[in-house]
Design a protein around this motif. Structure first.
Motif, short mmCIF file in Angstrom:
data_model
loop_
_atom_site.label_atom_id
_atom_site.label_comp_id
_atom_site.label_asym_id
_atom_site.label_seq_id
_atom_site.Cartn_x
_atom_site.Cartn_y
_atom_site.Cartn_z
N ASP A 1 0.81 -1.21 0.00
CA ASP A 1 0.00 0.00 0.00
C ASP A 1 0.85 1.26 0.00
O ASP A 1 0.31 2.38 0.06
CB ASP A 1 -0.92 0.01 1.22
N GLY A 2 2.16 1.13 -0.03
CA GLY A 2 3.05 2.28 -0.04
C GLY A 2 3.38 2.81 1.35
O GLY A 2 4.10 3.81 1.47
N ALA A 3 2.91 2.14 2.40
CA ALA A 3 3.20 2.58 3.78
C ALA A 3 4.49 1.94 4.27
O ALA A 3 4.90 0.86 3.80
CB ALA A 3 2.05 2.20 4.69
N THR A 4 5.15 2.66 5.19
CA THR A 4 6.39 2.11 5.78
C THR A 4 6.09 0.75 6.42
O THR A 4 5.10 0.58 7.13
CB THR A 4 6.94 3.07 6.85
N GLY A 5 6.99 -0.19 6.16
CA GLY A 5 6.78 -1.54 6.65
C GLY A 5 6.74 -1.62 8.17
O GLY A 5 7.58 -1.05 8.87
N ALA A 6 5.76 -2.34 8.69
CA ALA A 6 5.64 -2.56 10.14
C ALA A 6 6.36 -3.86 10.52
O ALA A 6 6.63 -4.71 9.66
CB ALA A 6 4.16 -2.66 10.52
N ARG B 1 -0.28 -8.14 2.41
CA ARG B 1 0.09 -6.85 1.83
C ARG B 1 1.10 -6.11 2.72
O ARG B 1 1.74 -5.16 2.27
CB ARG B 1 -1.15 -5.99 1.63
N ALA B 2 1.22 -6.56 4.00
CA ALA B 2 2.10 -5.85 4.94
C ALA B 2 3.58 -6.14 4.72
O ALA B 2 4.44 -5.47 5.30
CB ALA B 2 1.71 -6.21 6.38
N ILE B 3 3.89 -7.10 3.87
CA ILE B 3 5.31 -7.41 3.63
C ILE B 3 5.92 -6.29 2.79
O ILE B 3 5.45 -5.97 1.69
CB ILE B 3 5.45 -8.76 2.89
N ALA B 4 6.97 -5.66 3.33
CA ALA B 4 7.60 -4.50 2.67
C ALA B 4 8.62 -4.99 1.66
O ALA B 4 9.82 -5.10 1.93
CB ALA B 4 8.25 -3.60 3.71
N THR B 5 8.15 -5.25 0.45
CA THR B 5 9.04 -5.75 -0.60
C THR B 5 9.75 -4.62 -1.35
O THR B 5 10.86 -4.80 -1.87
CB THR B 5 8.24 -6.60 -1.61
N ALA B 6 9.12 -3.45 -1.42
CA ALA B 6 9.68 -2.33 -2.19
C ALA B 6 10.52 -1.42 -1.31
O ALA B 6 10.33 -1.36 -0.09
CB ALA B 6 8.55 -1.54 -2.84
N PRO B 7 11.49 -0.69 -1.90
CA PRO B 7 12.32 0.23 -1.11
C PRO B 7 11.52 1.44 -0.66
O PRO B 7 10.43 1.72 -1.18
CB PRO B 7 13.43 0.61 -2.09
N ALA B 8 12.05 2.16 0.31
CA ALA B 8 11.39 3.38 0.81
C ALA B 8 11.16 4.37 -0.33
O ALA B 8 12.03 4.57 -1.19
CB ALA B 8 12.23 4.01 1.92
N GLY B 9 9.99 4.96 -0.34
CA GLY B 9 9.66 5.96 -1.35
C GLY B 9 8.98 5.37 -2.57
O GLY B 9 8.52 6.13 -3.44
N ALA B 10 8.90 4.05 -2.66
CA ALA B 10 8.25 3.43 -3.81
C ALA B 10 6.74 3.63 -3.73
O ALA B 10 6.17 3.78 -2.65
CB ALA B 10 8.58 1.95 -3.86
N ALA B 11 6.10 3.65 -4.88
CA ALA B 11 4.65 3.85 -4.92
C ALA B 11 3.92 2.57 -4.52
O ALA B 11 4.49 1.48 -4.51
CB ALA B 11 4.23 4.27 -6.34
N ALA B 12 2.63 2.75 -4.20
CA ALA B 12 1.81 1.60 -3.85
C ALA B 12 1.73 0.64 -5.02
O ALA B 12 1.66 1.04 -6.19
CB ALA B 12 0.41 2.06 -3.44
N GLY B 13 1.78 -0.65 -4.74
CA GLY B 13 1.70 -1.68 -5.77
C GLY B 13 2.97 -1.83 -6.56
O GLY B 13 2.96 -2.45 -7.64
#
Length: 444
Positions: A310-315, A334-346
């Motif tokens: 969702d583009g939110a910082t990973g918890a 969806r909570a798994i933070a696969t993208a780097p910081a600043g990446a868009a949702a999806g």
């Protein structure tokens, strides 16, 4: 003369009958645990001669007492080796339980599966099924750590329960030794009662040595002072008094012992084996906790460095500070933070997931778990060799004592014939004395 032929013959029959009784006891108790072979001690009876002052005339034979064919050095060696063997066997059993507890939890496979799920997710980071599978692998990993920790706790609780029961048994044996001391102090020297009490004393000491290492001091009347540990340790039994052995459990589950409030250095017997096992439980539980926390920290740190679907910082993905409390913090893939910081949702950018995988690889989670399992197995193998050696030494010491103090049925059968013949010979001497007397009366 001080004694006539009739009284001499009568003394012979009494002595032979006593010897036959002792031989019969030996045969009847040949298989009795703790029984020491007895021997009737004979001595000549000398009386004053009727011819000249200070002359000595033999006046027959009497039983001076009953000797136990005991060797105190060999008995002490049996107690020492028995104490070592009990410690080794108990520690080996405890380590085997630790090994089973950790291996059956299968944490290693759970770590490998979690790392594999992360790599698969990296191929398509937005796939819901892959995200669900990764969370399932993470949940399984946390559960496996929980099972391993709980199994180790169960091993520790079992060891503590057994140790507590053996402390109670040691106090029962100490109380029994104190009562035996009281009876020994009143028993006649060389009596059958004293021999039976000494057998009971030695049996209690051997049983006690299997629970804890002891130091013994024997008095001339057969009473024993028992100290826990070395000769400078606290007295568990002193005369007719027994002091209670107590056990204290520390916060980490390890044990310490005292006698009447005085610290006791227990280094032998099953109690020492339980104490050593509990130290190993605490050690491996600490290693397991460290590994669980390191994995959780690596995952949570990577989560915080990226963004979720969702583009939110990973918890944080995991919570808990030990292997037993490690828990999956979310059920939402969806909570798994696969993208780097600043990446868009999806975002399909899986570089943060790559960072997470690298962190786990660098930390060597699977290798560290494998090393932990290898360490446990190595200790079990080493203790098995030691235990077998200690048991062999203990068996040899017990066999040597049995050869020296045990009942040889062939020898006892020969003694039966010998003492029976002595009884018959003494009876014949009495008959001859009667015939001579009757002849002399007839001549008169």
């Amino acid at each position: 003369m001080a004694s006539d032929l009739l009284s001499i013959g009568a003394s012979g029959t009494r002595a032979a009958r006593s010897a036959l009784d002792v031989t019969a006891q030996n045969i009847a108790n040949a298989s009795t645990d703790g029984y020491i072979r007895r021997t009737a001690v004979m001595e000549e009876v000398a009386g004053a001669s009727g011819f000249r002052k200070n002359d000595i005339a033999l006046s027959g034979v009497r039983v001076a007492g009953v000797n136990r064919n005991a060797d105190m050095f060999r008995q002490a060696e049996v107690r020492r080796t028995n104490s070592d063997a009990a410690r080794g066997s108990t520690e080996l059993n405890g380590l085997s339980d630790i090994e089973s507890a950790v291996e059956q939890a299968d944490v290693y496979s759970a770590i490998v599966d979690f790392e594999g799920a992360l790599k698969q997710l990296g191929q398509d980071p937005v796939d819901p099924s892959l995200r669900a599978a990764t969370l399932a692998a993470a949940d399984t990993l946390a559960s496996k750590f929980n099972i391993a920790a709980n199994s180790l706790d169960a091993v520790g609780q079992g060891e503590q329960f057994d140790a507590s029961a053996e402390v109670d048994q040691a106090n029962v044996l100490a109380g029994e030794l104190a009562r035996i001391n009281q009876r020994l102090a009143r028993a006649g020297a060389g009596s059958t009662d004293q021999a039976s009490l000494l057998d009971q004393r030695d049996l209690m000491l051997e049983k006690l040595s299997g629970i804890t290492n002891i130091s013994t001091t024997f008095a001339t009347d057969g009473t024993v002072t028992v100290k826990v540990g070395s000769s400078t340790g606290p007295a568990l039994v002193n005369g007719g008094n027994a002091t209670s052995l107590a056990m204290t459990t520390a916060a980490d589950g390890t044990l310490s012992f005292d006698v009447g409030g005085t610290a006791a250095a227990v280094s032998g017997g099953s109690l020492a084996g339980h104490a050593l096992t509990l130290q190993e439980v605490a050690t491996f539980r600490g290693k397991l906790d460290t590994l669980a926390v390191n994995i959780a920290d690596a995952v949570n740190t990577a989560q915080a460095a990226g963004v979720d679907l969702d583009g939110a910082t990973g918890a944080p993905l995991f919570t808990g500070t030990t292997a037993a409390t490690m828990t999956l913090a979310t059920t939402d893939g969806r909570a798994i933070a696969t993208a780097p910081a600043g990446a868009a949702a999806g975002s399909r950018d899986a570089s943060n997931l790559t960072t997470l995988s690298s962190a786990l690889d660098t930390g060597g989670a699977a290798n560290r778990m494998n090393s932990l399992l290898f360490d446990i197995s190595s200790r079990v193998s080493g203790r098995q060799v030691t235990s077998e050696a200690l048991n062999s030494i203990a068996d040899a010491a017990r066999s040597t004592l049995q050869q020296q103090s045990g009942v040889d049925l062939d020898q006892e059968a020969a003694n039966l014939i010998r003492f029976q013949q002595a009884f018959q010979a003494s009876g014949r001497a009495m008959q001859v004395a009667t015939d001579i007397f009757d002849t002399l009366i007839g001549i008169g």
